[in-house]
Design a protein around this motif. Structure first.
Motif, short mmCIF file in Angstrom:
data_model
loop_
_atom_site.label_atom_id
_atom_site.label_comp_id
_atom_site.label_asym_id
_atom_site.label_seq_id
_atom_site.Cartn_x
_atom_site.Cartn_y
_atom_site.Cartn_z
N TYR A 1 -4.76 6.87 -6.23
CA TYR A 1 -3.50 6.71 -5.49
C TYR A 1 -3.23 5.25 -5.15
O TYR A 1 -2.16 4.91 -4.65
CB TYR A 1 -3.57 7.51 -4.17
CG TYR A 1 -4.83 7.23 -3.39
CD1 TYR A 1 -4.96 6.09 -2.61
CD2 TYR A 1 -5.94 8.09 -3.49
CE1 TYR A 1 -6.13 5.80 -1.94
CE2 TYR A 1 -7.12 7.81 -2.83
CZ TYR A 1 -7.21 6.66 -2.06
OH TYR A 1 -8.38 6.36 -1.41
N CYS A 2 -4.21 4.36 -5.37
CA CYS A 2 -4.20 3.06 -4.69
C CYS A 2 -3.77 1.90 -5.59
O CYS A 2 -4.23 1.75 -6.71
CB CYS A 2 -5.58 2.79 -4.12
SG CYS A 2 -5.63 1.31 -3.10
N GLN B 1 -10.58 10.18 3.35
CA GLN B 1 -9.34 10.49 2.60
C GLN B 1 -8.98 11.97 2.60
O GLN B 1 -7.82 12.31 2.80
CB GLN B 1 -9.35 9.94 1.16
CG GLN B 1 -9.76 8.48 1.02
CD GLN B 1 -8.86 7.48 1.75
OE1 GLN B 1 -7.88 7.85 2.38
NE2 GLN B 1 -9.24 6.20 1.70
N PRO C 1 -13.64 5.62 5.47
CA PRO C 1 -12.52 6.47 5.05
C PRO C 1 -12.99 7.66 4.22
O PRO C 1 -13.70 7.49 3.23
CB PRO C 1 -11.65 5.52 4.21
CG PRO C 1 -11.99 4.16 4.71
CD PRO C 1 -13.46 4.22 5.04
N ARG D 1 2.63 5.15 -5.85
CA ARG D 1 2.70 3.73 -6.19
C ARG D 1 2.82 3.60 -7.70
O ARG D 1 1.88 3.95 -8.42
CB ARG D 1 1.44 2.99 -5.70
CG ARG D 1 1.08 3.14 -4.24
CD ARG D 1 1.98 2.33 -3.30
NE ARG D 1 3.38 2.61 -3.40
CZ ARG D 1 4.34 1.66 -3.41
NH1 ARG D 1 4.04 0.41 -3.36
NH2 ARG D 1 5.59 2.00 -3.48
N ASP E 1 -9.90 7.07 7.45
CA ASP E 1 -8.53 7.16 6.92
C ASP E 1 -8.38 8.51 6.23
O ASP E 1 -9.31 8.98 5.56
CB ASP E 1 -8.29 6.10 5.83
CG ASP E 1 -8.29 4.68 6.36
OD1 ASP E 1 -8.16 4.48 7.56
OD2 ASP E 1 -8.40 3.75 5.52
N ILE F 1 0.81 -1.22 0.00
CA ILE F 1 0.00 0.00 0.00
C ILE F 1 0.85 1.27 0.00
O ILE F 1 0.48 2.26 -0.62
CB ILE F 1 -1.03 -0.02 1.16
CG1 ILE F 1 -2.17 0.96 0.91
CG2 ILE F 1 -0.41 0.24 2.49
CD1 ILE F 1 -3.44 0.33 0.52
N ARG F 2 1.99 1.22 0.71
CA ARG F 2 2.90 2.37 0.70
C ARG F 2 4.32 1.89 0.50
O ARG F 2 4.65 0.74 0.80
CB ARG F 2 2.79 3.16 2.02
CG ARG F 2 1.54 4.04 2.09
CD ARG F 2 1.30 4.58 3.47
NE ARG F 2 0.85 3.54 4.36
CZ ARG F 2 -0.42 3.17 4.50
NH1 ARG F 2 -1.36 3.77 3.81
NH2 ARG F 2 -0.75 2.20 5.32
N PHE G 1 -2.11 9.01 6.87
CA PHE G 1 -1.02 8.59 6.00
C PHE G 1 -0.51 9.76 5.18
O PHE G 1 -1.30 10.60 4.75
CB PHE G 1 -1.51 7.51 5.02
CG PHE G 1 -2.24 6.38 5.70
CD1 PHE G 1 -1.54 5.41 6.40
CD2 PHE G 1 -3.63 6.31 5.65
CE1 PHE G 1 -2.20 4.37 7.04
CE2 PHE G 1 -4.30 5.28 6.30
CZ PHE G 1 -3.59 4.31 6.99
N ILE G 2 0.80 9.79 4.96
CA ILE G 2 1.34 10.72 3.97
C ILE G 2 1.30 10.02 2.63
O ILE G 2 1.65 8.83 2.54
CB ILE G 2 2.77 11.15 4.35
CG1 ILE G 2 2.71 11.97 5.65
CG2 ILE G 2 3.42 11.95 3.22
CD1 ILE G 2 4.05 12.50 6.12
N TYR G 3 0.85 10.72 1.61
CA TYR G 3 0.73 10.12 0.29
C TYR G 3 2.05 9.47 -0.15
O TYR G 3 3.12 10.07 -0.03
CB TYR G 3 0.32 11.18 -0.75
CG TYR G 3 0.43 10.67 -2.16
CD1 TYR G 3 -0.50 9.78 -2.67
CD2 TYR G 3 1.52 11.04 -2.97
CE1 TYR G 3 -0.38 9.26 -3.96
CE2 TYR G 3 1.65 10.53 -4.25
CZ TYR G 3 0.71 9.64 -4.73
OH TYR G 3 0.84 9.13 -5.99
N SER G 4 1.94 8.27 -0.67
CA SER G 4 3.11 7.54 -1.15
C SER G 4 2.86 7.12 -2.59
O SER G 4 1.88 6.42 -2.86
CB SER G 4 3.29 6.30 -0.24
OG SER G 4 4.24 5.43 -0.78
N ILE H 1 -5.47 10.81 3.85
CA ILE H 1 -4.18 10.92 3.16
C ILE H 1 -3.78 12.40 3.08
O ILE H 1 -4.58 13.23 2.65
CB ILE H 1 -4.26 10.34 1.73
CG1 ILE H 1 -4.58 8.84 1.78
CG2 ILE H 1 -2.96 10.59 0.97
CD1 ILE H 1 -4.76 8.20 0.41
#
Ligand code: 5AD
Ligand code: SF4
Length: 470
Positions: free
Chosen positions: A197-198, A299, A297, A373, A337, A83-84, A368-371, A339
């Motif tokens: 983002y996922c 987001q 969530p 992918r 959740d 996920i990250r 979460f900080i955006y990561s 982001i």
């Protein structure tokens, strides 16, 4: 057999063939006079925890016992999360360290599975740079683990089961559960939402539901063997049943599970704000066995960013959902959740997330900080905000939520709740409220497994303390 279903099911004969291979693996070890041991390491979400319980179930049928560490184990399985980026780096680090355990125990067979195994970039890297890994299989191939293990044991060759597929539903896998009170039950697999983002839809395939009879049978069995807390799992439980062709949705499923006789609670995750609605909330409100807990969530709080995320709802719809849910269930525990730092998010847009959080006042938040992918649409977007700036936003978000969580927990003090005593922590007992809040309290260990009445006497940001009143 449901003739109307639109997604595939693994044929029963194929499943039985796999279980037959388990017996062969067990005989292989028996003939050598050895009781082999396995170590399964799980990363990421509850879905992975549930998958690991199936991997352990299969290993157990293959004659394996279980170890608490990789050192000395005959089989090591790393069930991974994609996920990250950080989650992936941890796996690569730990996988690298396994060269040493394998050197000390050359017969050790190492497998990598889970979401990382669904990415070609990962499997290519394993092929090239991690020669000590014996087998890789994506989530679609979990049910074929006996065959994969057998091939590795008997040929000594490396095996890759990573074909890109839509995925099928496999029934009849053995399960070795971690807990004797709380159980996971997967009701569906995959995701069709493609939030930009996922990575999940790419690695777990399309949405496919288990037949309700299978789910109900599993839940009945759990209740009969003393389980008190059942969590239904799916990437997006609200689209349960869409592929069944049987006029059955998630709320209907919940209603049916709630009719199973016995003293137990049902929870579920994760809900998507696009598909959750009044029918679900009415069903929850009506059924005492459905915990008044909702993970929904959001987001972020900006309509522009929500659109760029492909979330299919706006801030107003989200707030309306929360208003309705709380109207029907005033005691609802609501979590979410968030982001921070989606590509192109501005400070003003981030502040809309803060204002939404102040408005909703969640009980707890997963932040979460955006990561980025690789392979997802968002990873191609310009992302001008620096990591330092995102870290500052993240800290502001956490500070805001911690204040809210602390205040919310303080409001529990002096009130009475029914809790499930679910374990011990040193000299203390741990328990969970219906909403899933952690309570620590003194008492007899014999109370573990019981629903009891407690009065809350203290609180922190993260947990509560209490005393038994019955
Ligand atoms: N970066 C950061 N957080 C993510 N999530 C999913 N993908 C990413 C990503 N690329 C978060 C979402 C989701 C939760 C399980 O993980 O908030 O709801
Ligand atoms: Fe990912 Fe969105 Fe599917 Fe959740 S709903 S798994 S965030 S794509």
């Amino acid at each position: 057999m449901n003739e109307n279903r639109k997604t595939p099911v693994v044929p029963r004969e194929q499943m039985e063939e796999q279980l037959g291979i388990c017996a062969r693996v067990a005989a292989y070890w028996h003939s050598r006079g050895v009781t082999p041991v396995a170590y399964v390491e799980t990363y990421g979400c509850q879905q992975n925890e549930a998958d690991s319980e199936r991997i352990r179930g299969l290993l157990s049928q293959c004659g394996y016992g279980f170890a608490q560490e990789a050192e000395g184990a005959d089989v090591v399985v790393m069930n991974t999360c994609a996920i990250r980026e950080h989650a992936e780096q941890r796996v690569f680090g730990n996988l690298g360290a396994l060269t040493h355990t394998k050197r000390r125990h050359p017969g050790q067979k190492i497998f990598l599975c889970g979401c990382m195994a669904g990415q070609t970039v990962v499997t290519d890297r394993i092929k090239k740079s991690y020669p000590h890994v014996d087998g890789v299989f994506s989530t679609h191939h979990l049910w074929q683990f006996p065959e994969i293990l057998w091939r590795v044991l008997t040929t000594g060759k490396r095996v890759f089961y990573v074909a890109d597929e839509a995925g099928a539903v496999a029934e009849g896998l053995p399960v070795l559960r971690d807990d004797s009170l709380k159980a996971w039950v997967s009701i569906m697999y995959g995701c069709n939402n493609f939030c930009t983002y996922c990575i999940v839809p790419y690695v777990r395939g399309r949405e496919r539901s288990r037949e309700p009879e299978e789910i109900l049978a599993e839940c009945r069995e759990l209740v009969a063997s003393g389980y008190k807390d059942i969590t239904l799992l799916g990437q997006n439980v609200n689209s349960y049943g869409k592929d069944l062709g049987r006029n059955m949705d998630f709320a209907d499923l919940l209603e049916q599970i709630a009719r199973i006789p016995g003293d137990f609670l049902i929870r579920f995750m994760t809900s998507h704000p696009r598909d959750a609605g009044p029918k679900l909330f009415d069903t929850m409100a009506r059924n005492p066995k459905i915990a008044k807990q909702l993970h929904l969530p959001v987001q972020c709080g900006s309509d522009r960013v929500l659109k760029a995320m492909n979330r299919h709802y706006d801030r107003a719809r989200y707030l309306e959902l929360v208003r309705y849910a709380r109207e029907k269930m005033p005691e609802l525990v609501l979590t979410s959740d968030v982001i921070v730092g989606f590509p192109g998010e501005t400070e003003a847009e981030f502040e809309e997330t803060l204002s939404l959080i102040s408005e909703v006042r969640f009980d707890a938040l997963f932040t979460f900080i955006y990561s980025p992918r690789p392979g997802t649409p968002a990873a191609k977007l310009p992302d001008p905000v620096s990591r330092e700036e995102k870290n500052r936003w993240f800290d502001r978000l956490c500070a805001l939520q911690n204040g809210i969580s602390e205040e919310k927990h303080r409001a529990y003090v002096g009130r009475r709740y029914r809790v499930l005593v679910d374990g011990t922590e040193g000299e203390l007992l741990t328990a969970r409220t219906e909403g899933g809040r952690l309570v620590r309290l003194a008492g007899d260990k014999a109370l573990v497994g019981q629903f009891r009445e407690v009065e809350i006497t203290g609180s922190t940001t993260w947990s509560l303390t209490g005393v038994f009143v019955d």
